[in-house]
Structures are given as structure tokens and as C-alpha cells.
Scaffold this active site. Structure first.
Site: not given
Length: 693
Positions: A36, A62-64
Site C-alpha cells: 500500500r 485512497i480508501s481505508q
């Protein structure tokens, strides 16, 4: 750095994903494979594996990680599937899908994001993921039908084109907007014109934008049919709110200045105990909590004057009126011992011992606010009948150098032969005493010989001769023993620092708790303690994402588990103002502006009361409605010795449940920085340090 990221990625999978209910082993494996950190801006890489969304280019996020994994699991992606993602963003979710599916098409409307995502896929060799520039609301008909479609943005309905491009039996995952909130929804196509829908919890995504024929987003100004709450309205004066069908505030008319600005603000204002002077605060606080054996006082920053002043007022009241005899603070034992000597009328620095609080962050305890407290505690001790009434102690584990010097200084006076042995044993740590973080780095190597045995043997030797040394001077031995424990604990802490943040954090918390436990035992059955530490140490970790996601403990939690209702946990918060803090570890102190509280956070709710300062009881006798309002998990701000306003949401906010976290909450709407005292010229300060005390 790569090894650290790999460990953090593994911990993310175990704690944030599997630990919170993600069961699909293929999803867990894929999340554990994709780095990530490659998909976030360089300045945010240290936060790559935090359980939160992160900002990226073009104003997107950017999503959790948990949400990414949840959407993948709901999509039931198979190894032969073709998958469409709408809203590629950084490309991270598409990369994870590429580990699960045969082919992935990811559409992104922002050209800069498309370019960066393509570069990342090429760098990682993910050749089954295609990032395309386009309007996601139209789908990608040339590759349809899709076995799964994942939409990483919210809208009031699913775009018709996406439903048309979904294969029979295919799954579409998308946040669907319902007035003021979004629900993660799975839509399964079971026939040419038939679909099944399932709701899977509340989420928060950026809005989906696209073609003109796309139904417009719900107007943020649209107000659903509502009913008034709060007190009767008087035009232009009293607050009148309207509330929608989901309990969300949609309108509020107020008088400017000193009035609540939301329904939550109104409810909190009714329950709050306002104060205008610190003297009033101490009376309110001790009336609520004075019957406890241990009162822990937190702070939302390490550099706010009002927090120091408030805790000082409460502490002095507890000492003088409720016979508290221990003040234990988030500081090193050997440094705090100098302040303990001051309040007992002795010189701060004894010959042979270093000056206290000369390392980063010096300002945390070298400031006018702390010095004024010491003056008051000294006066209390001098006026006490039958000897001193209160002592000042440090709970922390960092003071390797100071504690080694203190042990040697004690043994030189009481047992020179033992002092010689101690010097031999502590010699292993000598190269690292000034910079123990370097010891931590070296200890991470498998070939490095640690100093664990020598530090532990020295502590064991002291304990073995406890009775002999205690007979000569019990108080001096207690101090030496604790310093030896600090050396052993600090060696272990730094040795494990690079193995993982949770392990080292919990070790520090356990050390602080055990030190407090020993202080209470040392002072006898009638002992009572006031503890000063940051909210993140004081507030019960089980009520925050610290404990729930990262499995971290703190002294507040451990004290509650050990002493139950004898313990009171008090948090302190602020809305805005200025704070003394650094930009980086070991950097210079700066006076920084505190950003206004983030919307929806506990700080924003407190600001909405319109009150400049108040105490809020969170004890069982508080009104049920207030506890219910505050029990909805919200963001809470935490500023330590480092403050980075530019990354505040990521680096300084965490999720908490306030009524479970604390027994009381003290609020200052606007605050200022502490007045730090420079550490230059400390040699000349010895005789009068601090300020002639």
C-alpha cells in the site's frame, strides 16, 4: 524500511482485517501481497498501514484498508472473473483485485490519477490490471459483461449502464446515498431484469461524478420534512433545530455568539458544568471525583497552557482537601526525582547527577506552568504538620542515561563494591546512553548482542540485597530500585522498538502502570495518586481504535482493570488556538496554530455548545440522552510533542467512544501555548533551578 513495511502490512491483515471479521482467505492474502505504501504520496508513507483513508492527488482519497477488503469480500471475486472498478484513484484497490481476478478494468475520471496508477502497475508488474481514463457512470461496455463491479464513490442510485454491464449472477458493490449518509450496498443480478439488494453498513465515500444523464446528487441544501427539537423558539435568540428521519441535524437558527450551533451542541450545553476561573474548575472536578483513590488527568496536547493550569488546580485541591499524596506524571523517573527534591525543599540537582529535562522534548516539563505547580506543592509540604504531604514522580521508561547515573550514584554512597560491579554491567549500554534509539536500530540485527542480561542481573542484585539496603535508607533504596527497573525496562523497550509499535507501546504502558502500583504500595494503604499524562494514555484504550484495532493498552485501561471504580479518568480537549510542539522528533519547539476541529468530531460537538470552558460528567448519573449521543463513535484529536497540521486527519485523529473512554471531560474552546524555559546554560541554573525554588 522494506522489512518495516512488510511487518506493518502483516499486522494490518491480522488486526485490521482478520481481527475485524474479514474471513475470505484469498482477500487476506491479496491484501498482504500488495504494498500500500507504493500507492500513497511519499510524505504519507509512514501512515500507509494505518486503518484510515489517506488523501491523494486531485482531492481524492485512497480508501481505508478495511473498507477495501470488505468490498472485495462482498464482491466474491473468483480467479477467472473479469472485474470493473469505477473510481480507480491511486490504483490500490485495482491492484488488490488483480491478485484475485483474471482481468481488471479500472476507470478513473482524473487524468493525473490515471497516469500515476499506470506507472504503479508497471512498476509492480501487475499486467492484468488496465487503468483507463473515462466516465465511470458509463461503465466500459467493450469489456462487458463483468462478473463483479466495484464503485469507489457514492451516489443516490446505481448508474443504469453499470447494471446493464453486470453479468447474470454478477455482484455490484457501491455506496448508495440516503439523505445524509451512505450505505454500502451489494446488488446481485439474478435475471435479465431482476436484481437483489443487501445493505452492509454505513460508509463515507467521495461523490460519484459523471455524464449529464447521470441523476444529480442529492442537493446538500435540501431539507427533508422535519420536527423541531430543543427549547421553544424566540425569533433570533433561542436555538431551534430541525431533525431529519435519520436523526441528522439539517437546520439550526441561533443567536450569534455564545449559543449552541447544533442539536448535539444544545444537548451538551444543557448537561455541561461551565466555569470561568480555574478555581471554579477545581471545585467542580473534585466534587465529582474527589472520593476516588486515583484520579488520572489527561491532555489533548503536550504543549497547552490551559491543560497544565487546569490539572494544577485540580491537583492542589486533591492534595489539600482530599489527602492525595502522590503526583505521578508522564516523565522519566530520574528527571522527575529532581522536581521531587525541589518540592521537599532540597536542591534540584545533587552533585554527580545530571540536570533534569535537558533532552527533547524539554518544554514538556521545563515551563512556567510546571514551575508554578512545583512552587505550590513545595508550599504545601512546608506547611504540613508531621512532615511532607506529597511527592512528585515520573512514570515513563525512556530515561536510560539518567537512571544509570542514579543507580551508580546510590551504590557509590552505600556499597562501593556493588557500584564497581554495576559499572561493568552497565558498560554494555554505555555507547548507547546518549542515543538509545541507535541501540534500538542495532538490536534489530540478528547478529547484535543485546545488553538484556547485564541490565536484568543488576536489577536482580539490587532486589537480592533489598533488606540490607532498606535498613540503611528505605526511601533512597526505593528510588534506586526504580531506576534499576527503568534501565532494565528501557533496554527491553528499545530492543523491541523495531519489532512493532504495538509491542513497544504496550511494554511502555505496562511499565507506567507497574510504577504507579509500586508508588501506591510504597506510600501505604492510605495512598492516593494524581496522574498526569496524555489523553491517549489516560483514556481507556478499549474504547478507542488503539485497543479495538491495534490491540494497544494504556495505563487508564490497566488501572480500571486493577482498581475498578477507585479510578477516575479525565480527558481534556481544545477546539483551536496555539500549541507548543515540534514538526519532527528532536526538532525545535515551535508555536503552531491548531486547526479548527474537524466536522463531526468530539471537539466540533464541544465547540458547538458555544461555551468557552466546561466540565462534562460522563458518570452513570449523567442524562441518558447525552450518553447516547456521545456513545456514537467519533473522531477525537490527539496532539503530542509533534504536530503536523498538514496531515492532521491521518496523524492526529483517532476514533473513540467518549463515555467509555473517560469519566469526565474538561473543555477549553480556545487555548494558548505553554511558556517554555530554555535549557541553555543549565549548569549556571543549578543553584536557583527552577527560578529560585
Amino acid at each position: 524500511m522494506p522489512d518495516l513495511m512488510e511487518r506493518q502490512r502483516k499486522a494490518m491483515v491480522e488486526r485490521q482485517l482478520a481481527g475485524r471479521g474479514i474471513k475470505d482467505q484469498r482477500v487476506l492474502q491479496a491484501m498482504g501481497e500488495v504494498p500500500r505504501e507504493v500507492f500513497v504520496p511519499d510524505r504519507l508513507q509512514e501512515f500507509a498501514y494505518e486503518d484510515s483513508a489517506l488523501p491523494i492527488e486531485a482531492g481524492q482519497t485512497i480508501s481505508q484498508p478495511y473498507i477495501v477488503a470488505q468490498m472485495m469480500e462482498l464482491a466474491e471475486i473468483g480467479p477467472e472473473d473479469t472485474v470493473l472498478e469505477v473510481g480507480a484513484g491511486s490504483g490500490y484497490a485495482a491492484a488488490v483485485m488483480g491478485r484475485l481476478a483474471k482481468r481488471v478494468i479500472a476507470i478513473e475520471i482524473h487524468e493525473v490519477l490515471v497516469k500515476k496508477a499506470r506507472e504503479r502497475m508497471e512498476k509492480l508488474g501487475y499486467d492484468n490490471v488496465e487503468i483507463v481514463l473515462g466516465d465511470g457512470t458509463k461503465g466500459w461496455p467493450e469489456a462487458a459483461p463483468f462478473d463483479a463491479i466495484l464503485v469507489a464513490a457514492g451516489g443516490p442510485v446505481v448508474p443504469p449502464a453499470l447494471k446493464e454491464q453486470l453479468a447474470i449472477g454478477g455482484r455490484l458493490i457501491m455506496p448508495i446515498s440516503h439523505e445524509a449518509h451512505q450505505v454500502l450496498t451489494r446488488i446481485r443480478r439474478i435475471g435479465a431484469e431482476s436484481f437483489e439488494e443487501e445493505d452492509h453498513g454505513l460508509v463515507a465515500f467521495v461523490p460519484l461524478v459523471g455524464a449529464a444523464e447521470w441523476p444529480p446528487m442529492v442537493n446538500n441544501d435540501r431539507r427533508p420534512e422535519s420536527r423541531p427539537v430543543g427549547p421553544p423558539a424566540v425569533a433570533g435568540k433561542d436555538p431551534t433545530a430541525t431533525i431529519g428521519p435519520h436523526g441528522m441535524v439539517t437546520e439550526l437558527a441561533i443567536e450569534s455568539g455564545g449559543r449552541p450551533t447544533s442539536t448535539i451542541g444544545y444537548e451538551l450545553r444543557q448537561a455541561a458544568l461551565p466555569f470561568a476561573r480555574m478555581e471554579d474548575l477545581s471545585g467542580i472536578a473534585t466534587a465529582l471525583l474527589g472520593d476516588r483513590r486515583i484520579v488520572m488527568l489527561g491532555e489533548a496536547t503536550h504543549g497547552t497552557a490551559e491543560f497544565y493550569d487546569a490539572r494544577a488546580e485540580i491537583t492542589v485541591d486533591l492534595v489539600t482537601r482530599h489527602r492525595f499524596n502522590i503526583v505521578a506524571v508522564e516523565a522519566d523517573w530520574s528527571d522527575a526525582a529532581a522536581y521531587n527534591r525541589i518540592i521537599h525543599g532540597r536542591p534540584a540537582v545533587e552533585p554527580g547527577l545530571p540536570a533534569p529535562f535537558t533532552r527533547f522534548p524539554r518544554w514538556m516539563w521545563r515551563n512556567d506552568e510546571t514551575f508554578h505547580l512545583l512552587t505550590r506543592l513545595r508550599d504545601i509540604n512546608q506547611s504540613a504538620d508531621g512532615g511532607s504531604r506529597v511527592g512528585f514522580y515520573g512514570l515513563d521508561i525512556y530515561g536510560l542515561e539518567g537512571s544509570i547515573e542514579a543507580v551508580l550514584h546510590y551504590l557509590d554512597r552505600i556499597d562501593p563494591a556493588a557500584a564497581a560491579v554495576a559499572r561493568e554491567r552497565y558498560a554494555c549500554l554505555t555507547p548507547w546512553r546518549a542515543d538509545p534509539v541507535e541501540y534500538a536500530r542495532m538490536a534489530a540485527s540478528s547478529t547484535f548482542r543485546s545488553c538484556e542480561g547485564e541490565a536484568s542481573k543488576m536489577l536482580a542484585d539490587l532486589l537480592a540485597r533489598r533488606m540490607e539496603y532498606m535498613e540503611r535508607n528505605g526511601s533512597a533504596f526505593f528510588d534506586a530500585e526504580q531506576n534499576a527497573r527503568v534501565v532494565a525496562g528501557a533496554e527491553e523497550y528499545y530492543r523491541t522498538l523495531y519489532r512493532g509499535s504495538t509491542e513497544s507501546w504496550n511494554m511502555r504502558a505496562q511499565h507506567m502502570f507497574e510504577t504507579l502500583e509500586r508508588l501506591l504500595d510504597h506510600h501505604g494503604p492510605g495512598s492516593k495518586a494524581v496522574v498526569w499524562a496524555h489523553n491517549s494514555h489516560i483514556g481507556d484504550a478499549r474504547a478507542t481504535e488503539m485497543g479495538q484495532v491495534r490491540e494497544e493498552q494504556n495505563i487508564g485501561q490497566l488501572a480500571r482493570e486493577r482498581w475498578g471504580d477507585q479510578v477516575a479518568l479525565v480527558g481534556l480537549g481544545t477546539g483551536s488556538g496555539y500549541v507548543a510542539a515540534a514538526t519532527r522528533w528532536d526538532g525545535p519547539m515551535e508555536i503552531k496554530h491548531i486547526r479548527p476541529a474537524r466536522s463531526g468530531s468530539y471537539e466540533a460537538c464541544c465547540h458547538d455548545t458555544g461555551l468557552p470552558a466546561f466540565v462534562l460528567s460522563l458518570l452513570p448519573d449523567q442524562r441518558r440522552e447525552v450518553i447516547e449521543i456521545l456513545s456514537e463513535p467519533r473522531l477525537q484529536r490527539a496532539i503530542g510533542v509533534i504536530y503536523r497540521p498538514e496531515t492532521e486527519l491521518i496523524s492526529h485523529y483517532f476514533t473513540a467512544d467518549l463515555p467509555r473512554q473517560f469519566d469526565a471531560w474538561i473543555w477549553f474552546d480556545e487555548t494558548g501555548p505553554i511558556t517554555a524555559v530554555p535549557a541553555t546554560g543549565v549548569v549556571e541554573e543549578h543553584e536557583t533551578y527552577p527560578f529560585g525554588l
